[in-house]
Design a protein around this motif. Structure first.
Motif, PDB file in Angstrom:
ATOM      1  N   GLN A  56      -1.940   2.448  -2.548  1.00 19.50           N
ATOM      2  CA  GLN A  56      -2.300   3.137  -1.306  1.00 19.50           C
ATOM      3  C   GLN A  56      -1.050   3.619  -0.570  1.00 19.50           C
ATOM      4  O   GLN A  56      -1.044   4.691   0.041  1.00 19.50           O
ATOM      5  CB  GLN A  56      -3.103   2.196  -0.395  1.00 19.50           C
ATOM      6  N   LYS A  57       0.014   2.831  -0.643  1.00 18.33           N
ATOM      7  CA  LYS A  57       1.257   3.191   0.042  1.00 18.33           C
ATOM      8  C   LYS A  57       1.902   4.416  -0.611  1.00 18.33           C
ATOM      9  O   LYS A  57       2.302   5.353   0.076  1.00 18.33           O
ATOM     10  CB  LYS A  57       2.219   1.998   0.018  1.00 18.33           C
ATOM     11  N   LEU A  58       1.977   4.401  -1.938  1.00 15.30           N
ATOM     12  CA  LEU A  58       2.604   5.527  -2.636  1.00 15.30           C
ATOM     13  C   LEU A  58       1.759   6.790  -2.497  1.00 15.30           C
ATOM     14  O   LEU A  58       2.276   7.869  -2.218  1.00 15.30           O
ATOM     15  CB  LEU A  58       2.806   5.180  -4.113  1.00 15.30           C
ATOM     16  N   LYS A  59       0.451   6.654  -2.649  1.00 10.88           N
ATOM     17  CA  LYS A  59      -0.449   7.804  -2.502  1.00 10.88           C
ATOM     18  C   LYS A  59      -0.395   8.351  -1.079  1.00 10.88           C
ATOM     19  O   LYS A  59      -0.306   9.555  -0.850  1.00 10.88           O
ATOM     20  CB  LYS A  59      -1.886   7.401  -2.861  1.00 10.88           C
ATOM     21  N   GLY A  60      -0.411   7.440  -0.096  1.00 15.83           N
ATOM     22  CA  GLY A  60      -0.377   7.856   1.303  1.00 15.83           C
ATOM     23  C   GLY A  60       0.920   8.545   1.686  1.00 15.83           C
ATOM     24  O   GLY A  60       0.929   9.449   2.526  1.00 15.83           O
ATOM     25  N   TYR A  61       2.012   8.138   1.046  1.00 17.64           N
ATOM     26  CA  TYR A  61       3.317   8.725   1.359  1.00 17.64           C
ATOM     27  C   TYR A  61       3.322  10.229   1.130  1.00 17.64           C
ATOM     28  O   TYR A  61       3.950  10.981   1.882  1.00 17.64           O
ATOM     29  CB  TYR A  61       4.398   8.066   0.496  1.00 17.64           C
ATOM     30  N   TYR A  62       2.621  10.670   0.097  1.00 19.41           N
ATOM     31  CA  TYR A  62       2.622  12.099  -0.236  1.00 19.41           C
ATOM     32  C   TYR A  62       1.586  12.891   0.553  1.00 19.41           C
ATOM     33  O   TYR A  62       1.322  14.053   0.254  1.00 19.41           O
ATOM     34  CB  TYR A  62       2.480  12.290  -1.756  1.00 19.41           C
ATOM     35  N   GLY A  63       0.989  12.264   1.549  1.00 21.88           N
ATOM     36  CA  GLY A  63       0.260  12.977   2.591  1.00 21.88           C
ATOM     37  C   GLY A  63      -1.188  13.277   2.365  1.00 21.88           C
ATOM     38  O   GLY A  63      -2.044  12.643   2.952  1.00 21.88           O
ATOM     39  N   ALA A  98       6.209  18.463  -2.093  1.00 24.68           N
ATOM     40  CA  ALA A  98       7.216  17.405  -1.988  1.00 24.68           C
ATOM     41  C   ALA A  98       8.625  18.005  -1.929  1.00 24.68           C
ATOM     42  O   ALA A  98       9.471  17.546  -1.158  1.00 24.68           O
ATOM     43  CB  ALA A  98       7.104  16.446  -3.168  1.00 24.68           C
ATOM     44  N   ILE A  99       8.874  19.035  -2.725  1.00 23.71           N
ATOM     45  CA  ILE A  99      10.181  19.702  -2.721  1.00 23.71           C
ATOM     46  C   ILE A  99      10.438  20.360  -1.366  1.00 23.71           C
ATOM     47  O   ILE A  99      11.538  20.265  -0.802  1.00 23.71           O
ATOM     48  CB  ILE A  99      10.262  20.774  -3.825  1.00 23.71           C
TER      49      ILE A  99
END
Length: 205
Positions: A56-63, A98-99
């Motif tokens: 959830q943290k990694l997925k959430g990081y990318y918005g 992301a870039i």
């Protein structure tokens, strides 16, 4: 398209961490979780719970990634040769939105998706308005000339909150970058510890 932008800092409080290292994060004031039970003593988390939180943290990081999009990215990472967790990070960082965020064209990951969708960005001179577009090494990503004076672009470039990583090469007064190479986990300037190995365990279990 998922409507995450209206509650973009909720995940910070749910995770108890300032995911993007932003001064506006509510975790800076209240480190406990949201809601009426947020301050309850936390029980010991199971292995599955740790894996779920890492995902959830990694997925959430990318918005704005949906579960379906994130799972699709994981599946591709698993199919590729090499370390699946490193492949996963590399694929997520190669997304055009992301870039755009890493290049400091915009201040947030949500703004990056919107910025791409609204056609303000070109890749190798051609307009691309798909946030999930996969950028390749040596591709040149540029803010369109007429979009360079937008307030959010100027705000992002003047911000001292984050640095541009070395797998992105800056050019043309900060309005153009070259994607040098696919990064590894250690190269990515996450504001908090990410554990893609636990994400791999979550999906593999």
């Amino acid at each position: 398209m998922s409507k995450r932008h209206s509650a973009k800092y909720k995940i910070d409080r749910a995770m108890g961490e300032n995911l993007w290292g932003r001064a506006k994060s509510p975790v800076n004031k209240r480190s406990y979780g949201p809601g009426q039970h947020g301050q309850r003593r936390k029980n010991k988390v199971s292995d599955f719970g740790l894996q779920l939180k890492a995902k959830q943290k990694l997925k959430g990081y990318y918005g704005n990634l949906t579960e379906k999009q994130f799972r699709k990215t994981y599946d591709e990472a698993a199919r590729r040769k090499g370390n699946t967790s490193e492949n996963l990070i590399g694929l997520l960082e190669a997304r055009l939105d992301a870039i755009v965020y890493r290049a400091k064209f915009v201040p947030t990951v949500w703004a990056a998706r919107q910025f791409v969708n609204h056609g303000h960005v070109t890749v190798n001179g051609k307009k691309v308005n798909i946030a999930s577009y996969r950028v390749k090494p040596d591709d040149v990503i540029e803010v369109k000339e007429k979009s360079r004076n937008m307030a959010l672009v100027l705000e992002a470039q003047q911000s001292g909150e984050r640095d541009i990583p070395d797998y992105i090469e800056l050019g043309d007064r900060g309005f153009s970058v070259r994607y040098v190479r696919q990064p590894e986990l250690a190269d990515v300037p996450f504001a908090v510890k990410m554990e893609p190995n636990l994400v791999v365990e979550y999906y593999a279990s």
